[in-house]
Scaffold this motif. Structure first.
Motif, PDB file in Angstrom:
ATOM      1  N   SER A   2      -4.989  -4.668  -4.804  1.00 29.64           N
ATOM      2  CA  SER A   2      -4.576  -4.244  -3.453  1.00 29.64           C
ATOM      3  C   SER A   2      -5.561  -5.083  -2.072  1.00 29.64           C
ATOM      4  N   GLN A  33      -3.712   0.800  -6.138  1.00 23.13           N
ATOM      5  CA  GLN A  33      -3.040  -0.309  -6.503  1.00 23.13           C
ATOM      6  C   GLN A  33      -3.933  -1.412  -7.058  1.00 23.13           C
ATOM      7  N   ARG A  45       0.803  -1.207   0.064  1.00 22.72           N
ATOM      8  CA  ARG A  45       0.106   0.158   0.124  1.00 22.72           C
ATOM      9  C   ARG A  45       0.840   1.282   0.171  1.00 22.72           C
TER      10      ARG A  45
END
Length: 416
Positions: A342, A339, A319
């Motif tokens: 993620s 992301q 992150r």
């Protein structure tokens, strides 16, 4: 064997022969059979038909018989337990007799006055000899409790009628009500008593006398331990002539004064902290002053840094965040970068506002932000790993504000 009880007049019980003469059986717990002289001893208890008798004495012939027949000496006779009939023959205690005499004397004086007699004044001679003679003591009381303190009093003992008066010495700005009388002039009892019902007999009053007031000792005033530490010159002369006693004063060490500093209440979360603090400083709150010049000069200057979570959680390793501090008002904001796969949504992580640095207890400043710094924002640990070009240039241009981000000497020499 036979058992007989001596007769007592007006006992209310049938006395005389309790068990007629015969062979009395012994309980099965003791082996059965019948009682013999071997079972009888002074100080021993025997059961006769479910009643327990204790042997407390024996005559001389019985003792000689046991010594000759069994070769043993019985113990001494024991005292007979006290009962109602024996207690009635005992003399009354002295305190009861004195109480009866006081009641009878009071009734006698009342009858004499009722038939026209004069009222006797027993303390007239004491009043004539000691009028306007007062003993003066300096006392204090250490009040125990959460808000307790040491309180000082002046004790006056009037020799004319043996009454006591206590006045409290209130210091300046003590916060107490201006009523200095702690004990109104009256006899001070050693045994205070409160009558639960009017008309009940009270115990004889034991009042304090001059011989009970000694410097260095304590007296009990309604459950408070009052310490006598000094007296005046007249009181010292009186005790020299009256008791041959020298009253010695005690030097009092006053406890040090502690001034409690007023503190503002904690921030409750409504509005800004400065706005809430201004409401505590006055009845008419004023808006907090802001650095207008700083707002105008640095309104559009924002330092942006790249950061990652430093909580050693495997899910947070990839992150990435953008941590920005606005130089106009030192407000800090955190946004999370998108992301792929993620599992966390992008966008605002911490809203833009002034935040406190838990490490220092003060507001975050621009000098707290540099590459490699570890910050705790909204209870989340961040580590700054990078910055944009504008932030790097600004920090290099202001080395006095950012000593950690100062440009190295080789780079400065190359630029020159």
């Amino acid at each position: 064997m036979m058992v007989s009880e001596p007769k007592i007049e007006n006992s209310g019980m049938t006395q005389g022969t309790f068990v007629k003469r015969h062979r009395i059986p012994r309980p099965s717990s003791l082996g059965g059979g019948v009682y013999g002289f071997e079972d009888l001893r002074v100080g021993k208890s025997i059961a006769i038909y479910s009643r327990l008798f204790r042997l407390i004495g024996a005559d001389a012939y019985t003792r000689d018989f046991y010594e000759a027949a069994m070769g043993e000496t019985m113990v001494e006779d024991q005292e007979l337990p006290m009962d109602t009939f024996r207690a009635a023959d005992l003399p009354d205690p002295e305190d009861l007799v004195s109480a009866r005499r006081a009641v009878l004397q009071e009734a006698k004086e009342y009858n004499e006055i009722a038939v026209g007699g004069c009222c006797r004044n027993e303390k007239l001679q004491q009043y004539l000899e000691n009028d306007r003679k007062v003993l003066r003591f300096h006392t204090f009381w250490d009040e125990s409790g959460k808000y307790g303190s040491r309180k000082y009093y002046t004790l006056h003992y009037y020799l004319a009628d043996d009454t006591v008066e206590m006045l409290e010495n209130l210091p300046r700005n003590s916060g107490c009500a201006p009523y200095p009388t702690f004990w109104r002039r009256s006899p001070l009892r050693k045994n205070p008593y409160i009558s639960a019902t009017p008309g009940m007999l009270e115990p004889a009053a034991l009042i304090y006398k001059p011989e009970d007031l000694i410097c260095g000792q304590t007296i009990d005033v309604m459950g408070r331990q009052i310490v006598l530490y000094d007296c005046d010159d007249f009181t010292r002369d009186f005790y020299r002539s009256f008791m041959g006693l020298e009253q010695v004063g005690t030097k009092i060490h006053h406890p040090p004064l502690t001034h409690a500093k007023l503190r503002f209440p904690p921030y409750n979360g409504f509005g800004s902290e400065e706005d809430s603090l201004s409401s505590c400083r006055g009845l008419m709150p004023k808006p907090p002053r802001r650095d207008v010049q700083k707002l105008l000069v640095d309104a559009d200057k924002v330092l942006r840094f790249e950061g990652v979570l430093a909580d050693d959680v495997e899910e947070n390793e990839n992150r990435k965040f953008v941590i920005a501090i606005c130089l106009g008002d030192d407000s800090v904001g955190v946004w999370e970068l998108k992301q792929r796969n993620s599992g966390h949504s992008e966008g605002k992580f911490a809203s833009k506002s002034r935040k406190k640095n838990p490490a220092t207890g003060t507001w975050f400043r621009p000098a707290d932000f540099f590459i490699g710094a570890s910050l705790l924002i909204n209870s989340s640990p961040f580590r700054l790993t990078g910055a944009d070009e504008k932030a790097l240039c600004y920090m290099e241009e202001h080395p006095d504000q950012f000593p950690v981000a100062d440009a190295p000497w080789p780079k400065v020499a190359a630029r020159l």
